[in-house]
Design an enzyme around this catalytic site. Structure first.
Site, PDB file in Angstrom:
ATOM      1  N   LYS A 115      27.442 -16.681 -32.106  1.00  0.00           N
ATOM      2  CA  LYS A 115      27.101 -15.251 -32.113  1.00  0.00           C
ATOM      3  C   LYS A 115      25.785 -15.055 -32.858  1.00  0.00           C
ATOM      4  O   LYS A 115      25.544 -15.692 -33.890  1.00  0.00           O
ATOM      5  CB  LYS A 115      28.229 -14.474 -32.796  1.00  0.00           C
ATOM      6  CG  LYS A 115      28.104 -12.954 -32.699  1.00  0.00           C
ATOM      7  CD  LYS A 115      29.319 -12.268 -33.336  1.00  0.00           C
ATOM      8  CE  LYS A 115      29.292 -10.761 -33.171  1.00  0.00           C
ATOM      9  NZ  LYS A 115      30.493 -10.114 -33.758  1.00  0.00           N
ATOM     10  N   SER A 169      32.778  -7.057 -30.553  1.00  0.00           N
ATOM     11  CA  SER A 169      31.352  -7.206 -30.393  1.00  0.00           C
ATOM     12  C   SER A 169      30.899  -8.619 -30.044  1.00  0.00           C
ATOM     13  O   SER A 169      29.757  -8.803 -29.611  1.00  0.00           O
ATOM     14  CB  SER A 169      30.647  -6.744 -31.672  1.00  0.00           C
ATOM     15  OG  SER A 169      31.004  -7.565 -32.762  1.00  0.00           O
ATOM     16  N   SER A 210      36.451  -7.901 -33.428  1.00  0.00           N
ATOM     17  CA  SER A 210      35.356  -8.403 -32.586  1.00  0.00           C
ATOM     18  C   SER A 210      35.494  -9.832 -32.090  1.00  0.00           C
ATOM     19  O   SER A 210      34.707 -10.263 -31.246  1.00  0.00           O
ATOM     20  CB  SER A 210      34.021  -8.260 -33.309  1.00  0.00           C
ATOM     21  OG  SER A 210      33.607  -6.915 -33.227  1.00  0.00           O
TER      22      SER A 210
HETATM   23  N1  GLN Z   1      34.892  -2.423 -32.521  1.00  0.00           N
HETATM   24  C1  GLN Z   1      34.895  -2.464 -33.950  1.00  0.00           C
HETATM   25  C2  GLN Z   1      33.673  -1.790 -34.495  1.00  0.00           C
HETATM   26  O1  GLN Z   1      32.907  -1.378 -33.696  1.00  0.00           O
HETATM   27  C3  GLN Z   1      34.995  -3.883 -34.444  1.00  0.00           C
HETATM   28  C4  GLN Z   1      33.688  -4.528 -34.568  1.00  0.00           C
HETATM   29  C5  GLN Z   1      33.750  -5.869 -35.216  1.00  0.00           C
HETATM   30  O2  GLN Z   1      34.809  -6.440 -35.450  1.00  0.00           O
HETATM   31  N2  GLN Z   1      32.563  -6.355 -35.597  1.00  0.00           N
HETATM   32  O3  GLN Z   1      33.488  -1.655 -35.661  1.00  0.00           O
END
Ligand code: GLN
Length: 431
Positions: free
Chosen positions: A30, A105, A129
């Protein structure tokens, strides 16, 4: 590049001299995990030109283990999203469900494994994410217990919530990557020594669930689509056939988890993202008219140009929640809710070995479907964010496909702190 999985596809060769546990294996990383000499953008125009001068601890460990990194994977900007559509570098398609989002994400990481572009991948999970894209792309993802994996070199979004974790096509693959990245690091004081009880995490993938007790939190089924719930129960029935038992449990506090999570995550984000100001990080600005001579204007211009809408929204809301006069009303309340969520999980886990739910209450959205309604997107995190608030480990494993549209559905298992082996054992029974 196929499906826009990678932001850059520069290869980083591991230490080939030794016969490491990941020699010959490819890993997608990532793009919020620092790689020395290779751009690390966080999916943001702000960091398009940023090249870290050092490796994250997990990257040093991948190299020592002999892995080859095949690219930096696409992601929602700074980890903020559940679809990978907020990336400044465009959306990633879902290889398991073309035309749909791969989740987020860490969507590029999950898509890389699903498309066979990499054997394994690393993501980060602040509120789901890793688990969300694992569920949407039909692969396995593990969110480790807070403190199991070093965050040194991970560009921070919500540091009290997040962990780096592995993706694999199988539970054993993901566990083998966890073996390489887990363990204490003197550069991250929140890590601790919690070695697996057995030989390794990968060894725990035995598929033995005889006598396992599964708690199903009723609150985590309530908002889920019927199709998803049906697929979930089929998977539970499969585990029952193999000797596991299930009963229902209750987590009353999770009703407030999404609210508490977004207050805490946005507050931490507003503070973490202050460093992107064109001086410490971000593009250098030339003296364009007045902006060049006035610090406030230069700073505003860099942030206006460099951040996307979702990131701006969160910085504004987080700054508001932390401001004098509102701090007690929002931030402190959210911390109280967090303590309550932790307590609920402790209680539920005293009555069951693991807790099971659908990872996501929905199947993958169509591309473009969710961007107009941020609140709807936040609510889709209902089953994943409570786990981050409670600092616990969780795994998402493919549960099957939904009956009506054939889209992937993930099953989430949550365990006690540092109980990763139990999750790996249980999840491998579904393969
Ligand atoms: N969808 C969640 C957010 O937007 C989780 C994101 C994540 O785990 N980085 O914060």
């Amino acid at each position: 590049m196929a499906d826009n999985i990678f932001i850059s596809d520069e290869r980083i060769e591991g230490d080939g001299s030794a016969d490491g546990p990941l020699t010959g294996r490819t890993v997608a990383v990532k793009d919020n995990i620092s790689t020395k000499g290779v751009a690390t953008t966080c999916g943001s125009a702000m960091l398009e030109e940023y090249v870290p001068p050092y490796d994250a601890t997990v990257i040093s460990r991948l190299k020592e283990a002999g892995a080859t990194i095949v690219g930096k994977a696409n992601m929602d900007e700074f980890g903020m999203g559940s679809t990978t559509e907020t990336s400044a570098f465009g959306p990633t398609d879902n290889p398991a469900a073309p035309g749909h989002v791969p989740g987020g994400s860490s969507g590029g990481s999950a898509a890389a494994v699903a498309a066979g572009e990499a054997d394994l991948a690393l993501g980060s999970d602040t509120g789901g994410s890793i688990r969300c894209p694992a569920a949407f792309c039909g692969v396995v993802g593990i969110k480790p217990t807070y403190g199991l994996v070093s965050r040194y070199g991970l560009v921070a979004y919500g540091n009290s919530l997040e962990q780096i974790g592995p993706f694999g096509e199988t539970v054993e693959d993901a566990a083998a990557l966890l073996d390489v990245i887990a363990g204490p690091d003197e550069r991250d004081a929140t890590t601790r020594d919690a070695a697996p009880e057995g030989e390794s995490y990968a060894d725990a993938a035995t598929g033995d669930v005889d006598g396992l007790t599964i708690g199903v939190p009723t609150e985590l089924l309530e908002g889920a689509d019927e199709d998803v719930v049906d697929t979930f129960w089929d998977a539970i029935a499969d585990l029952e056939d193999q000797g596991a038992e299930y009963h229902e449990v209750s987590l009353p506090s999770v009703e407030h988890a999404v609210e508490a999570y977004y207050v805490i995550a946005m507050s931490e984000a507003s503070s973490n993202l202050a460093r992107f100001d064109g001086v410490r990080y971000g593009p250098e600005t030339e003296g364009e008219g007045d902006a060049g001579s006035n610090w406030n204007e230069t700073f505003s211009q860099v942030r206006k140009d460099g951040f996307g809408d979702e990131v701006k929204r969160r910085i504004l809301l987080g700054t508001y929640a932390l401001s004098a006069g509102y701090h007690d009303k929002y931030y402190k309340k959210a911390q109280d809710a967090r303590a309550w969520v932790k307590q609920d999980f402790d209680e539920a886990l005293s009555e069951a070995d693991v807790l099971a739910s659908p990872t996501m209450p929905v199947t993958p959205f169509e591309q473009g479907e969710s961007l107009d309604d941020p609140l709807q997107m936040y609510l889709a995190d209902a089953n994943t964010v409570p786990v981050n608030l409670a600092d616990l480990p969780a795994i998402s494993v493919p549960a099957g496909e939904s009956d009506t549209d054939g889209l992937p559905v993930g099953l989430q298992l949550v365990g006690p702190a540092f109980g990763e082996e139990r999750l790996i054992r249980a999840a491998s029974a579904l393969e």
